[in-house]
Design a protein around this motif. Structure first.
Motif, mmCIF file in Angstrom:
data_model
loop_
_atom_site.group_PDB
_atom_site.id
_atom_site.type_symbol
_atom_site.label_atom_id
_atom_site.label_comp_id
_atom_site.label_asym_id
_atom_site.label_seq_id
_atom_site.Cartn_x
_atom_site.Cartn_y
_atom_site.Cartn_z
ATOM 1 N N GLN A 1 0.843 -1.210 0.000
ATOM 2 C CA GLN A 1 0.000 0.000 0.000
ATOM 3 C C GLN A 1 0.870 1.249 0.000
ATOM 4 O OE1 GLN A 1 -2.601 1.481 3.419
ATOM 5 N NE2 GLN A 1 -4.130 0.500 2.132
ATOM 6 N N ARG B 1 -10.975 1.514 -2.335
ATOM 7 C CA ARG B 1 -12.250 1.865 -1.707
ATOM 8 C C ARG B 1 -12.961 2.933 -2.526
ATOM 9 N NH1 ARG B 1 -11.301 2.549 4.768
ATOM 10 N NH2 ARG B 1 -10.643 0.420 5.232
ATOM 11 N N PRO C 1 -14.593 3.214 10.431
ATOM 12 C CA PRO C 1 -15.028 4.564 10.770
ATOM 13 C C PRO C 1 -14.094 5.617 10.182
ATOM 14 C CG PRO C 1 -13.970 3.503 12.650
ATOM 15 C CD PRO C 1 -14.095 2.457 11.588
ATOM 16 N N TYR C 2 -14.658 6.756 9.809
ATOM 17 C CA TYR C 2 -13.827 7.938 9.519
ATOM 18 C C TYR C 2 -13.318 8.460 10.857
ATOM 19 C CZ TYR C 2 -12.779 12.861 9.359
ATOM 20 O OH TYR C 2 -12.167 14.068 9.567
ATOM 21 N N ILE C 3 -12.012 8.730 10.913
ATOM 22 C CA ILE C 3 -11.415 9.282 12.134
ATOM 23 C C ILE C 3 -10.689 10.571 11.756
ATOM 24 C CG2 ILE C 3 -9.740 8.858 13.982
ATOM 25 C CD1 ILE C 3 -10.271 5.847 13.543
ATOM 26 N N GLU D 1 -15.054 4.839 -1.080
ATOM 27 C CA GLU D 1 -15.141 5.827 0.020
ATOM 28 C C GLU D 1 -16.579 6.251 0.324
ATOM 29 O OE1 GLU D 1 -12.387 5.706 1.364
ATOM 30 O OE2 GLU D 1 -10.769 5.785 -0.098
HETATM 31 N N1 5AD Z 1 -10.154 7.939 8.719
HETATM 32 C C1 5AD Z 1 -10.447 6.668 8.391
HETATM 33 N N2 5AD Z 1 -10.013 6.067 7.278
HETATM 34 C C2 5AD Z 1 -9.215 6.785 6.467
HETATM 35 N N3 5AD Z 1 -8.647 6.487 5.290
HETATM 36 C C3 5AD Z 1 -7.929 7.542 4.876
HETATM 37 N N4 5AD Z 1 -8.030 8.548 5.757
HETATM 38 C C4 5AD Z 1 -8.847 8.107 6.748
HETATM 39 C C5 5AD Z 1 -9.349 8.687 7.942
HETATM 40 N N5 5AD Z 1 -9.067 9.951 8.288
HETATM 41 C C6 5AD Z 1 -8.891 5.225 4.593
HETATM 42 C C7 5AD Z 1 -9.523 5.478 3.218
HETATM 43 C C8 5AD Z 1 -8.514 4.893 2.252
HETATM 44 C C9 5AD Z 1 -7.779 3.904 3.110
HETATM 45 C C10 5AD Z 1 -6.426 3.531 2.620
HETATM 46 O O1 5AD Z 1 -7.682 4.546 4.368
HETATM 47 O O2 5AD Z 1 -10.752 4.768 3.150
HETATM 48 O O3 5AD Z 1 -9.096 4.273 1.136
#
Ligand code: 5AD
Length: 378
Positions: free
Chosen positions: A120, A174, A245-247, A176
């Motif tokens: 990656q 992804r 989760p988005y963080i 997203e």
């Molecule tokens: N929070 C969570 N997941 C994230 N990714 C990138 N930034 C964040 C974040 N702030 C995830 C994205 C990307 C993967 C490699 O990491 O979904 O596709």
């Protein structure tokens, strides 16, 4: 529709009977997906997760598949508004492992018996990177018997073909979010959902096993969006899924003071929603591979165990050399950045034992879904 992070606990409150009857019914409608995602009391989410775990065991076996992940470069040309390694983050020291360093990691992965690896990096278009990755994949295939997955972003069809011919057979990209407006909001002006979808199509047509996924709890994201994402997973007939989760990351434009201030109030809900999303994906897609992602562990110390108990069957121990880990933080609080590869291995074995599962040592651990869909294609 209200956005997912502002939904109050009592708003959508399906009964246990409703949850059980949807699960028993098979193909889910949009409204049924939203009800499943909304399960937030133990008497509703426990049966949902238990049903997903039973399908995972039945369709993919008891053993959890491993992929050693090598985050080989944090250089990136994109400016995703959520991501800590976005190009505009000029304070970040950039690194790229040498080909020899990557191959040494791959050999270590093989010795450990992980069976597969993921390469990656950030998005790096251009011939030098194409050649770099092509050579490294060939060398790994020559020196080891590992399965090779790539997770290196958007590229043209010829590039995807060259890497496939070099020996990579799985690709993670992804989507997203499948909401085009939300997609535009969270990315820079040059990135479109259309391009992302085209890349996923090309990857599939090239012959890869294709993995996708979404982030859960993005600002402006709604339950409607998540149900549409699930419908996309189904219609796209993907082989693998990774979601979490988005963080927030303070170095990014998406981490506004308001978002940071409200974070603790909604993190439990986003964790629950992420696990529900995973469980519904398992119930719908059945024989696919689903990863218990690191972002879940950042939300809760047992996040990945919870994911295995909600239908995940893949864990990706980080193998990136310790000195680079701090520079590959996509979000704040990413676990394991103070560990080395051996410690990551021990913690992953512990996680899988805690979940009462076994480990698929020395196997590629391909998605059974891929074997079936390609069998039907001939
Ligand atoms: N929070 C969570 N997941 C994230 N990714 C990138 N930034 C964040 C974040 N702030 C995830 C994205 C990307 C993967 C490699 O990491 O979904 O596709």
């Amino acid at each position: 529709m209200e956005n997912v992070i502002s939904i109050s606990n009592g708003l959508s409150n399906p009964s246990p009977e409703r949850i059980n009857s949807i699960i028993a019914g098979g193909r889910f409608t949009h409204t049924e997906m939203i009800d499943l995602l909304s399960a937030h009391r133990p008497e509703t989410y426990e049966p949902l997760h238990a049903a997903a775990l039973a399908v995972a065991r039945e369709q993919t076996g008891d053993a959890v598949r491993l992929r050693g992940i090598i985050e080989f470069s944090n250089r990136c040309v994109r400016n995703c508004r959520y991501c800590g390694i976005r190009k505009a983050n000029r304070a970040l020291g950039r690194y790229t492992l040498t080909q020899n360093e990557i191959i040494a990691c791959a050999e270590w992965i093989e010795e450990q018996g992980y069976g597969s690896l993921v390469l990656q990096s950030g998005d790096l278009p251009g011939e030098p990177t194409v050649v770099f990755i092509e050579e490294v994949v060939k060398e790994i295939k020559c020196r080891t018997s590992l399965g090779v997955t790539l997770s290196v972003g958007e590229h043209d069809p010829d590039t995807y073909r060259r890497w496939f011919d070099a020996g990579a057979h799985r690709y993670l990209l992804r989507v997203e979010t499948t909401n085009p407006t939300l997609y535009a909001h969270i990315h820079s002006g040059t990135q479109t959902l259309k391009t992302r979808l085209e890349c996923l199509d090309i990857l599939r047509n090239t012959g890869y096993q294709v993995g996708t996924g979404v982030m859960i709890g993005l600002p402006w994201q709604t339950m409607n969006d998540l149900a549409n994402d699930l419908a996309f997973f189904r219609s796209g007939d993907f082989d693998m899924f990774g979601m979490g989760p988005y963080i927030y990351d303070r170095r990014t434009p998406m981490a506004t003071p308001a978002l940071i201030a409200s974070w603790n109030a909604h993190r439990d809900r986003i964790l629950r929603l992420s696990l529900n999303m995973l469980a519904v994906t398992r119930l719908m897609m059945r024989d696919v591979n689903i990863a218990a992602t690191t972002a879940l562990d950042a939300m809760h110390p047992d996040g990945r165990v919870m994911a295995l108990n909600a239908g995940a069957n893949v864990v990706m121990p980080v193998v990136t050399p310790a000195e680079y880990r701090e520079s590959y933080q996509l979000y704040e609080g990413k676990p394991g950045i103070d560990q080395d590869a051996l410690e990551s291995r021990d913690s992953l074995v512990h996680i899988i034992e805690q979940a009462g599962r076994t480990i698929a040592w020395n196997q590629w651990g391909d998605s059974p879904h891929y074997a079936k869909r390609t069998l039907h294609a001939v």
